[in-house]
Design a protein around this motif. Sequence first.
Motif, short mmCIF file in Angstrom:
data_model
loop_
_atom_site.label_atom_id
_atom_site.label_comp_id
_atom_site.label_asym_id
_atom_site.label_seq_id
_atom_site.Cartn_x
_atom_site.Cartn_y
_atom_site.Cartn_z
N ASP A 174 64.47 39.98 93.13
CA ASP A 174 65.13 40.62 94.26
C ASP A 174 66.61 40.36 94.07
O ASP A 174 67.03 39.19 93.93
CB ASP A 174 64.67 40.03 95.59
N ARG B 260 70.97 41.67 94.68
CA ARG B 260 72.04 42.43 95.31
C ARG B 260 73.20 42.50 94.33
O ARG B 260 73.29 41.67 93.41
CB ARG B 260 72.51 41.76 96.61
N THR C 80 76.07 32.14 99.78
CA THR C 80 74.98 32.52 100.68
C THR C 80 74.71 34.02 100.62
O THR C 80 75.61 34.82 100.34
CB THR C 80 75.31 32.14 102.14
N GLN C 81 73.46 34.37 100.92
CA GLN C 81 73.08 35.78 100.93
C GLN C 81 73.81 36.54 102.02
O GLN C 81 74.21 37.68 101.85
CB GLN C 81 71.56 35.90 101.11
N THR D 210 71.90 45.55 98.38
CA THR D 210 70.56 45.27 97.86
C THR D 210 70.11 46.29 96.83
O THR D 210 70.29 47.51 97.00
CB THR D 210 69.52 45.20 99.00
N ASP E 147 68.80 32.39 94.69
CA ASP E 147 69.88 32.02 95.61
C ASP E 147 71.14 31.58 94.86
O ASP E 147 71.82 30.62 95.25
CB ASP E 147 69.43 30.90 96.56
N THR F 274 74.78 33.10 92.61
CA THR F 274 75.71 34.22 92.43
C THR F 274 76.25 34.19 91.00
O THR F 274 76.57 33.12 90.47
CB THR F 274 76.89 34.11 93.42
N TYR G 7 73.83 38.86 92.89
CA TYR G 7 73.24 37.78 93.67
C TYR G 7 71.72 37.87 93.49
O TYR G 7 71.13 38.92 93.77
CB TYR G 7 73.59 37.89 95.15
N CYS G 8 71.11 36.81 93.00
CA CYS G 8 69.66 36.77 92.81
C CYS G 8 69.02 36.13 94.04
O CYS G 8 69.23 34.94 94.30
CB CYS G 8 69.30 35.97 91.55
N GLU G 9 68.27 36.91 94.78
CA GLU G 9 67.65 36.41 96.00
C GLU G 9 66.34 35.68 95.75
O GLU G 9 66.05 34.66 96.37
CB GLU G 9 67.40 37.57 96.98
#
Length: 283
Positions: free
Chosen positions: A138, A140, A172-173, A194, A217, A219, A233-235
């Motif tokens: 997931d 962004r 942070t996301q 996203t 979590d 960047t 950004y890896c969620e």
Amino acid sequence: MLLAYHRMTASLAAHQCRFDELPQTAQDRIQQQVERALQMEQLVLSSPLAADVVIPDSLLQKSMASIKGRYEAETDFIADLTLNGLTQSGLEQALARELKADATLERVAWQVPHATEAEVRAWYDAHPERFSIGKTRDARHILITINEDIEENRREASLERINGVLKELDGTQERFAEAALRYSECPSALNGGTLGRVAKDTLYAELDQTLFAMDADTTSGILESEAGFHILYCEAIYPAQKASYEEAAPKIKAAIDKKRQTQAQKAFVASLLKDNNVERKVG
């Protein structure tokens, strides 16, 4: 008129130009294709299955409007018809025949029984390798494009801007999503940057390599692709897995049905050729 229509469509499909603009060898090849197409169309339309097929005028007019819509003006449309040896009435006649032939072949397809659940399950069990899903993420991203024709998007300016964005991030996301909405020049900005669930080898190579080396979590630094500068950004990270039967079944069923329908249509055409003592040509 029918010959002119089929010449036009075959020439556009194969060479993106008019029939009369083709060299003689290409014209000869197109002519052979057109003669076979007309012969097959006539056989389909003469079959008992086509006897009560009716094409609504609304469908015919929609097809005509679709063709006219490719031209900026009515005069351009008429001029191109003339160059292709067609008139509006001739085009309508050819379209009506083509639509009726297509509808007849669709009837053949409708008569084919759908794949049963047992058949779908058997295919799923026999081809496990087809349903393996690799690692996914997931993710962004924030994009600042490079365009030397726009002052603020010239390479040096874009690099300065993306550096400024990176400094505003705090890992942070939530902050990343806010920055994407404010600065990103990708349509995904409206959703906080996203990209959804991303499979390997679907992004630019420069981004793909970095994303699949990141922890959850985290960047990335600044990355560059042909589109411009990015921050990722890896969620979340998802391991490789196998698609469930429930996930795969609709696609399997559709594929089996499509294959059977195509086979039925080919068999229908072959029977028409045989019944009318027509030699089937390949190519």
